[in-house]
Write an enzyme that holds these catalytic residues in place. Structure first.
Site, short mmCIF file in Angstrom:
data_model
loop_
_atom_site.label_atom_id
_atom_site.label_comp_id
_atom_site.label_asym_id
_atom_site.label_seq_id
_atom_site.Cartn_x
_atom_site.Cartn_y
_atom_site.Cartn_z
N ASP A 1 0.80 -1.23 0.00
CA ASP A 1 0.00 0.00 0.00
C ASP A 1 0.84 1.29 0.00
O ASP A 1 0.31 2.36 -0.26
CB ASP A 1 -0.92 0.03 1.24
N ARG B 1 -18.98 -3.58 -16.78
CA ARG B 1 -18.45 -4.81 -16.20
C ARG B 1 -17.53 -4.45 -15.04
O ARG B 1 -16.88 -3.40 -15.04
CB ARG B 1 -17.64 -5.61 -17.21
O1 F6P Z 1 -2.18 -4.14 3.45
C1 F6P Z 1 -2.07 -4.82 2.28
C2 F6P Z 1 -3.41 -5.25 1.75
O2 F6P Z 1 -3.17 -6.05 0.63
C3 F6P Z 1 -4.39 -4.13 1.43
O3 F6P Z 1 -4.15 -3.48 0.22
C4 F6P Z 1 -5.69 -4.88 1.45
O4 F6P Z 1 -6.75 -3.98 1.71
C5 F6P Z 1 -5.51 -5.86 2.58
O5 F6P Z 1 -4.11 -6.04 2.70
C6 F6P Z 1 -6.17 -7.18 2.39
O6 F6P Z 1 -6.00 -7.92 3.55
P1 F6P Z 1 -6.20 -9.48 3.74
O7 F6P Z 1 -4.98 -10.15 3.22
O8 F6P Z 1 -6.33 -9.66 5.20
O9 F6P Z 1 -7.40 -9.88 2.95
#
Ligand code: F6P
Length: 355
Positions: free
Chosen positions: A134, A273
């Protein structure tokens, strides 16, 4: 010297390469160093689940995604909560002391950095390395994994582009980023998206539809909307946290891109879509940039260990690697600046943010 090592939170492509940089530097420069790898993040430290690492464990992993130690999410807000009589912080301190560790190196994102700071305040010698696709860790220009994720999201958007054009469709492509939209913004710009929806810039669906209708007038019968996981409408942004949470729960697992599609269908005639990239953005090989910058992050982590300089987060600032106190970063997020140069430039180019 005994160094504890763990990877925590969501994984990314560059965890192994960072650990390799750290370990190789330590093995080469410190006599009698032993690395203890805790399995599945802070849980390994809590429950004494670890592995005595050998130099060969860190070989052949420069291009391997995931983490050789495994990872898990241990929410920071629950760290001090005693559950079924189990005191997590006391347990982690005990493991650290029982193993006679000199320090602990944590590879993690924002929640993990907060926990690293907590352990540092509890008297442990802790160093953190900034991991997350992120790129939202405060205090560093870059977090490892980010560029690899951008590459995947960009390739995905590119692929949708051709099919969207063939069918004259409007595609809403959901990109990771719940609280911040760095990946969506970067991949959106890199792939020539027409609309980019970010958590930091609440959208007005009428403005989104206006941008698409304008493209139609210009003879472009398809459109690409790059939509961050945490994109939010102007109306929803006015709600309290609790009210918004209720709305998200009522979606029943359906993500925001579907919501945008439904709203948009009321204003445009084109076929719409939805396509969600999901966890593929965190998987596979680290890209070359991540391999080299993460190697350097790892080397800097080793440098701090060798200097007994603890309570620090390794950061990249203006292309230089250094370290800042953990408590300067812990608890803060680095958001996309809605008035910053990236967004302003994208607007000049004609990209709509729906605001
Ligand atoms: O923090 C990294 C991340 O991939 C975010 O972009 C995403 O919102 C989240 O983790 C998803 O988390 P999880 O792996 O718990 O589904």
């Amino acid at each position: 010297m005994r160094v504890g090592l763990l990877t925590s939170g969501g994984d990314c492509q560059a965890l192994n390469v960072t650990m390799r940089g750290l370990a190789k530097t330590l093995y080469r420069n410190v006599e009698d160093v032993e690395i203890i790898g805790f399995l599945h993040g802070y849980k390994g430290l809590m429950y004494g689940d670890y592995q005595k690492m050998k130099p060969k464990d860190f070989s052949g992993i420069i291009n391997v995604g995931g983490t050789i130690l495994g990872t898990s999410r241990c929410p920071f807000k629950k760290m001090r909560v005693i559950e079924d009589g189990f005191d997590k912080v006391a347990a982690m301190k005990k493991t650290y002391q029982d193993l006679k560790l000199d320090c602990l190196v944590v590879l993690g994102g924002n929640g993990s950095i907060k926990s690293a700071n907590l352990l540092s305040e509890e008297g442990l010698n802790v160093i953190a390395l900034p991991k997350t696709i992120d790129n939202d860790t405060w205090g560093t220009d870059y977090t490892f994994g980010y560029q690899s994720a951008i590459n995947i999201a960009t390739n995905y958007l590119d692929q949708i582009h051709t099919t969207a054009a063939s069918h004259n469709r409007v595609f809403i492509i959901e990109v990771m980023g719940h609280k911040v939209g760095h990946i969506c913004l970067s991949a959106g710009i890199a792939s020539g998206a027409d609309v980019i929806l970010l958590p930091e810039i609440p959208y007005d669906i009428k403005k989104v539809s206006k941008a698409i209708k304008q493209r139609e007038k210009d003879g472009k019968k398809f459109s690409i909307i790059a939509c961050a996981e945490g994109a939010i409408s102007k109306e929803d942004a006015r709600l309290t946290k609790k009210e918004y949470k209720a709305i998200v729960q009522a979606r029943n697992g359906r993500s925001v891109a579907y919501e945008v599609a439904e709203e948009l269908a009321q204003y445009i005639d084109s076929e719409i879509r939805v396509s969600c990239i999901g966890h593929a953005q965190r998987g596979g090989q680290p890209c070359p940039y991540d391999r080299q910058i993460s190697t350097r992050f790892g080397i800097e982590g080793a440098r701090l260990v060798m200097a007994n300089d603890y309570g620090k987060l390794v950061v990249l600032k203006n292309n230089e690697i250094s370290a800042i106190p953990l408590n300067e970063s812990a608890g803060k997020l680095k958001f996309v600046d809605p008035n910053g140069p990236e967004v302003t430039d994208a607007k000049l180019l004609g990209i709509s943010f729906g605001n």
